[in-house]
Design a protein around this motif. Sequence first.
Motif, short mmCIF file in Angstrom:
data_model
loop_
_atom_site.label_atom_id
_atom_site.label_comp_id
_atom_site.label_asym_id
_atom_site.label_seq_id
_atom_site.Cartn_x
_atom_site.Cartn_y
_atom_site.Cartn_z
N GLU A 127 8.57 -2.18 8.22
CA GLU A 127 7.79 -2.87 7.20
C GLU A 127 6.33 -2.40 7.21
OE1 GLU A 127 8.90 -4.74 4.88
OE2 GLU A 127 10.93 -5.23 5.57
N VAL A 128 5.80 -2.15 8.40
CA VAL A 128 4.43 -1.65 8.53
C VAL A 128 4.27 -0.30 7.85
CG1 VAL A 128 2.74 -0.76 10.19
CG2 VAL A 128 3.86 -2.96 10.61
N LEU A 129 5.23 0.59 8.05
CA LEU A 129 5.16 1.91 7.43
C LEU A 129 5.16 1.80 5.90
CD1 LEU A 129 7.50 3.98 9.76
CD2 LEU A 129 5.01 4.15 9.56
N ARG A 130 5.90 0.84 5.40
CA ARG A 130 5.91 0.60 3.94
C ARG A 130 4.52 0.18 3.47
NH1 ARG A 130 9.36 -4.21 1.01
NH2 ARG A 130 9.53 -3.31 -1.07
N ILE A 131 3.90 -0.72 4.22
CA ILE A 131 2.55 -1.19 3.87
C ILE A 131 1.56 -0.03 3.91
CG2 ILE A 131 0.62 -2.62 4.66
CD1 ILE A 131 2.71 -4.64 5.68
N LEU A 132 1.63 0.79 4.98
CA LEU A 132 0.69 1.89 5.13
C LEU A 132 0.85 2.93 4.03
CD1 LEU A 132 0.76 2.35 9.03
CD2 LEU A 132 -1.12 1.45 7.64
N ARG A 133 2.08 3.18 3.62
CA ARG A 133 2.27 4.16 2.55
C ARG A 133 1.67 3.65 1.24
NH1 ARG A 133 8.18 6.02 0.82
NH2 ARG A 133 8.11 3.90 -0.04
#
Length: 406
Positions: free
Chosen positions: A227-233
């Motif tokens: 989920e964090v990677l989705r936010i960062l992208r």
Amino acid sequence: MTRVAFTLISGANWMGTGGYNYLVNLAQVLSAHAPDRVQMVLFVGTDAVTANVEPFGAIAKVQVVRVSAFDDARRNQRLRQALLTGCDWAAAAAFREHRIDVLFECAQFYGWRFPFPRIAWITDFQHRHLPELFGFGAYWKRDLGFRAQILSRRHVMLSSEDSRSDCETFFPQSRGRTSVVRSAMLPPNLSEGDGDPAMASVYQLPDRYFYLPNQFWKHKNHRTVIEVLRILRQKGYNTVVAASGRAEDYRHPGHFAALQSLVHQYGLTHNFRFLGIVPRRHVFALMRACTAIINPSLSEGWSTTVEEAKSLGVPMLLSDLRVHREQAGDCADYFDPEVAGQLASLMARHEDSPDPSRRDREREAIAASQNRVKQFAVDFSETVERATALFLHQRAPSHSESFRLG
């Protein structure tokens, strides 16, 4: 010298995990720093997989004994005997034949009448904190196992003060019979090339990436990192997380496939890299080259991941657990494991601000880890002595019994 019997927990799910690596590391530490106080004697079945035993056989001062009593096929029979008669007589005979002084008991039970001093190692109380991750049978098997060990008056070894607090809260009978032995990891021998960061290129990783070396068990909380990677992208970052570890979660067989599906659903196959199981020296290499390690776990005993990173001075982003703060102190940044935005902010800060002083901190961390390793050997040796003293005290006749015997 005290000869301490160890056994391996059977089953493929345990090999290569933190518990297995803990025993290998403990064997190395005792061999290097307590060779005249404690000798590890590892008992395995005649059916034990050679690759799982070889790391122990390669360590000086460790004796490996293959005995048919410890074959997997006899495991349930021995447990029934221990529960019905109070003693696993087959194991007792093998230990007596090989002049064992103390038994190290981990996730096994040899009976309340077992005729040797015993150390019951309880790693954590995850089932009490996260009961939703355990089925009814798994919960009570674990809890009743702990009760049996504690009520039969073993000396209990915990890996942290956090776990000791849990133990004495959940099982008040354990008070006065516990020891905290904090593990410490032997750092890689950098002069021999172990942990060479150039090895990261073997896994086709970019120059900057975060490393998550945890088994893919549900409580390890990989979902939050995805989920964090989705936010960062969404914020314009092309962040990469490399995740290594065993894929199987025996309690939740579909968990790994669900994580893979989520990664594909979010279009993050470039960003979340599944590396599978990697050799330990590769783990050190990936740590040395990474931007920071992440441990988002919802529950821990004493994290092998954190200990390895700490031994190399690697920046750490850790879930805000009491045990993580006890283990890492001010050497890490902490986040709520249920709030992806907190971890996203920490990772973005590391992406924006490369750390130029890593190698200086690495040398200092390796030097400091040597002192922790020596203390680990001392604490374990003293726990062996406490277990022996407790056993002898329990067997000694009281004053009134001595009078009657006289």
